[in-house]
Design a protein around this motif. Sequence first.
Motif, PDB file in Angstrom:
ATOM      1  N   ALA A  61       4.854   0.925 -15.617  1.00  0.00           N
ATOM      2  CA  ALA A  61       3.907   0.331 -14.683  1.00  0.00           C
ATOM      3  C   ALA A  61       2.530   0.310 -15.321  1.00  0.00           C
ATOM      4  N   THR A  62       1.718  -0.628 -14.870  1.00  0.00           N
ATOM      5  CA  THR A  62       0.323  -0.641 -15.306  1.00  0.00           C
ATOM      6  C   THR A  62      -0.452   0.336 -14.439  1.00  0.00           C
ATOM      7  N   THR A  63      -1.656   0.638 -14.835  1.00  0.00           N
ATOM      8  CA  THR A  63      -2.494   1.520 -14.017  1.00  0.00           C
ATOM      9  C   THR A  63      -3.943   1.090 -14.150  1.00  0.00           C
ATOM     10  N   MET A  64      -4.642   1.052 -13.067  1.00  0.00           N
ATOM     11  CA  MET A  64      -6.013   0.561 -13.128  1.00  0.00           C
ATOM     12  C   MET A  64      -6.972   1.625 -13.624  1.00  0.00           C
ATOM     13  N   ILE A  65      -6.628   2.904 -13.419  1.00  0.00           N
ATOM     14  CA  ILE A  65      -7.501   3.959 -13.929  1.00  0.00           C
ATOM     15  C   ILE A  65      -6.747   4.709 -15.019  1.00  0.00           C
ATOM     16  N   SER A  66      -7.466   5.324 -15.922  1.00  0.00           N
ATOM     17  CA  SER A  66      -6.838   6.001 -17.049  1.00  0.00           C
ATOM     18  C   SER A  66      -7.554   7.312 -17.348  1.00  0.00           C
ATOM     19  N   GLY A  67      -7.931   8.033 -16.322  1.00  0.00           N
ATOM     20  CA  GLY A  67      -8.630   9.290 -16.536  1.00  0.00           C
ATOM     21  C   GLY A  67     -10.120   9.060 -16.750  1.00  0.00           C
ATOM     22  N   GLU A  69      -4.888  -6.522 -11.447  1.00  0.00           N
ATOM     23  CA  GLU A  69      -3.436  -6.421 -11.583  1.00  0.00           C
ATOM     24  C   GLU A  69      -2.807  -7.781 -11.859  1.00  0.00           C
ATOM     25  N   LEU A  70      -3.405  -8.836 -11.351  1.00  0.00           N
ATOM     26  CA  LEU A  70      -2.892 -10.171 -11.646  1.00  0.00           C
ATOM     27  C   LEU A  70      -3.054 -10.492 -13.135  1.00  0.00           C
ATOM     28  N   CYS A  71      -4.141 -10.012 -13.723  1.00  0.00           N
ATOM     29  CA  CYS A  71      -4.327 -10.171 -15.179  1.00  0.00           C
ATOM     30  C   CYS A  71      -3.224  -9.439 -15.940  1.00  0.00           C
ATOM     31  N   HIS A  72      -2.883  -8.238 -15.469  1.00  0.00           N
ATOM     32  CA  HIS A  72      -1.774  -7.509 -16.097  1.00  0.00           C
ATOM     33  C   HIS A  72      -0.495  -8.347 -16.044  1.00  0.00           C
ATOM     34  N   TYR A  73      -0.263  -8.966 -14.901  1.00  0.00           N
ATOM     35  CA  TYR A  73       0.948  -9.778 -14.739  1.00  0.00           C
ATOM     36  C   TYR A  73       0.933 -10.972 -15.697  1.00  0.00           C
ATOM     37  N   VAL A  86       0.867  -1.176   0.000  1.00  0.00           N
ATOM     38  CA  VAL A  86       0.000   0.000   0.000  1.00  0.00           C
ATOM     39  C   VAL A  86       0.905   1.228   0.000  1.00  0.00           C
ATOM     40  N   SER A  87       0.610   2.180  -0.888  1.00  0.00           N
ATOM     41  CA  SER A  87       1.423   3.392  -0.979  1.00  0.00           C
ATOM     42  C   SER A  87       0.513   4.586  -1.210  1.00  0.00           C
ATOM     43  N   GLY A  88       0.832   5.671  -0.546  1.00  0.00           N
ATOM     44  CA  GLY A  88       0.054   6.893  -0.716  1.00  0.00           C
ATOM     45  C   GLY A  88       0.587   7.796  -1.802  1.00  0.00           C
ATOM     46  N   HIS A  89       1.638   7.345  -2.507  1.00  0.00           N
ATOM     47  CA  HIS A  89       2.263   8.174  -3.532  1.00  0.00           C
ATOM     48  C   HIS A  89       1.860   7.771  -4.948  1.00  0.00           C
ATOM     49  N   ILE A  90       0.767   7.065  -5.084  1.00  0.00           N
ATOM     50  CA  ILE A  90       0.304   6.681  -6.422  1.00  0.00           C
ATOM     51  C   ILE A  90      -1.138   7.134  -6.613  1.00  0.00           C
ATOM     52  N   ALA A  91      -1.479   7.424  -7.856  1.00  0.00           N
ATOM     53  CA  ALA A  91      -2.827   7.884  -8.172  1.00  0.00           C
ATOM     54  C   ALA A  91      -3.764   6.726  -8.457  1.00  0.00           C
ATOM     55  N   SER A  92      -3.201   5.538  -8.700  1.00  0.00           N
ATOM     56  CA  SER A  92      -4.022   4.389  -9.072  1.00  0.00           C
ATOM     57  C   SER A  92      -3.299   3.124  -8.665  1.00  0.00           C
ATOM     58  N   PRO A  93      -4.013   2.070  -8.332  1.00  0.00           N
ATOM     59  CA  PRO A  93      -3.361   0.774  -8.124  1.00  0.00           C
ATOM     60  C   PRO A  93      -2.564   0.410  -9.374  1.00  0.00           C
ATOM     61  N   CYS A  94      -1.425  -0.262  -9.198  1.00  0.00           N
ATOM     62  CA  CYS A  94      -0.593  -0.572 -10.360  1.00  0.00           C
ATOM     63  C   CYS A  94       0.263  -1.799 -10.098  1.00  0.00           C
ATOM     64  N   LEU A  95       0.812  -2.309 -11.190  1.00  0.00           N
ATOM     65  CA  LEU A  95       1.804  -3.386 -11.153  1.00  0.00           C
ATOM     66  C   LEU A  95       3.121  -2.764 -11.584  1.00  0.00           C
TER      67      LEU A  95
END
Length: 813
Positions: free
Chosen positions: A269-275, A189-193, A152-161
């Motif tokens: 990195a991947t990103t779960m949201i894209s705007g 994210e597992l799908c991204h992996y 868990v990190s507070g420095h990202i805008a979206s969950p990512c791999l």
Amino acid sequence: MIECIITSSVLIAVMIALRFLFRGKISCRLQYALWGLVLLRLLMPFPLLGSQLSVMNAIPDSMPISGQHISGTSGGIGDTADNSDNSVLAGNATGVHYAETMSANEILRLIWIVGAIVAGLWILGTNFVFYRRLHKARRAYDAADFKLPVYVSGHIASPCLFGIIHPGVYLTPKAAEDENNASYVLAHELCHYRHGDHIWSILRGVCLVAYWWNPLVWAAAILSRADSELACDESVIKQIGEEKRLAYGHTLVDMITVKKAPSGILYAATTMISGKRGIKERLNMIIKKPKTFIPAMVTVLLAVAVCVGGTFTGAKAASLSAEEALTQLAASAYHTKDEVSFRIPQGYEKPEKWNIHIAGRLESDGFSQSVHLLEDVNDSKTWKPGERYSLPLNDHYTELTLTAYLPGENGKTLEKTVNLLNTPSFSVSYSLTQLKNGKVQSSLSPLSGDKAKLAEDLIFDYMVKSAAWPGVDIKTLNECYLLRATYPDGTATDYYAYLHDGKSVMQQGTDGYYSRIDDGLYEKLADLAQGITAAAGSVEGSTNTTVNIDRSDLNACVSDAIITANTDQYHSGDFSAEAHTVLKTVESGNTTTVYAMALYMEFGYANGGFSETGGSHMPVAVTFEKNAAGKYDLKEYWMPKDGTYYAPSIKEKFPSDIYKNALDTQKYILAQTQACYAQAVKYSEVNTDAVLSKLVDTICSSPAEASNPGAYIEEHPIEYRALLYYGDYTLRYAYAEFLKGGQTDLRGQILLSAMRELLGEENIGKDIGPAQKWFDKWKDNALSLRDANSMEFMEKNYPKTAILLQMLDKNIY
């Protein structure tokens, strides 16, 4: 590289179009997978093979700027390929003043490298900062039985791999608050992996670095990243079940808390949201639950298959039939007193099928001996398309033939025989360039007289040696001399002479083998090169000492400068002639510079006629200083640099408004050669009618089985070109023959073809049947035009037609 740029850009454009046309009609995973083809093409800098399907076949062939200035071969200026217009003079060459500049290609390459470095550092810096932020404030998240580490990190805008060797999933604090939402995020994210998206993101960045200037590549990166999210959404829903489709959609909406960073496309990195726009598209796909249409999928796959065939391949090289290949080889064959030479044509798909025999006959003291020479050229017959093969000659042959065989249709063997003793008496043209660490120091082209003989002796000495060793990198040599042998068909072979471990050696090509050569010959070559350097340094500021011209006449001074500049290089003919076309004259104070296209030719006389023995054709800049008496004194005679510096040196020296004209040598060659021929005729007082009649007879002699006049002209290009070079003499001869009447056979067709080419814009007749009928109609039109105007009008506006009218008035034919 250009081919890769064009084909990959076409592929991207097609993929974008297919994405737009078939969105929602094919599987999102298939839509995403197609971008893999784009990635592969961008990372593959070469085509797989040549194909008729390739989009490169639609790209028109370009004529690259010659890497060296054209210097007259003894085969004739026309064979060297260049320019023309009108104006006449005479010339030679004493020295060279070179302009140094970067070529356009070098500038573009430098811009590309600098841009790639900046883009690479930008991407690396962005990811390094992102990595530091992730690792600076992260805490482990307990995800039971999950395949990857979760933080868990507070420095990202979206969950990512993120990560390559040890990738991990990073959740936002909000995603970690709700266990249900967290499960959807982890599944995503597992799908991204599983799709390997953390690797694809790295490769996507590599493409952005390499193609930073191409907006289509950036578009492909953005769209492929968006499609990766759609593909994961589709996979997740398939995994969690259709009944949880809307709940998964709500999770996406909940993730929209921070606006996406503008540099998001640069992250590895991947990103779960894209705007918001990206989330809207994904929600539409989730809510509408689109189904794959089989016809749409088949259409897409077929379109992609065709596109791959057109973009992963290169242009199909034009293929030659066996008969065409035989004709080309025969046209390339010739002999000199020192060698027999021929070139294997490019485009014939089975070079191993060539069977070539060279045979001769020697006569001595009443005895005749047949000699077979081919095995000395190529024992294994591993012919390489486009390569020229040469065979040294040590004796005087009374017969010398080359016969080539290729398999034809239905098992029939085709053959072509060339009587080498009847081929034009061409000599190879040689040039000498002094190199230092691969850089040009000085150059002389072409060599003539004793200089050409020295080049021949050196190359012959190299060719007869059997021992050879792998060559060296020419760019590492502090002292090296390049001898370039240019053949009548325009091909050339480079020989590099240098010292290796204190011994004189010669190497063919930059990647060829070297053999020992005679030390005395090498010393003479080095002395000759040093003499070129000294001459080049003495040109600027020299004064033309010729006294037989009016030095207040600028045009006459230019003519004299061209003659003077070339005389020291050639000395191989009985008479020299010059023609130049002034492109621009620039005056500054008492200094005048004339920018001109200059043709210099030398001729030898024998057996009632003459032949070309050497010459040069190139743009020149001649600078004079006007003295108090109003006379022009030569200050500098400038010629372009050889090799890859040819075009850049012209661009730097010539005013921008005439630069393109200075490169377009073909624009001037015919009229200038005609002018030089006219001078040679006047000097020698040859019987031009006899010469021209013999040329036409030769053209009409073969091929006997052909009925098309064009086939005869194609068989004898040198003789037909000579008809054109004689210019007005050919017109007078053709007019006289037609005025006698009866020109209804092949001879009349050949004369008419040459006549119409020479008439140029005055060729206003239509194709109306036999040659005699065309001429008679054209003559009547000319008379009518003269009667409607005046003879003065015809001489001014139709000068070539006026020649006929003058002949009719004086009854000269």
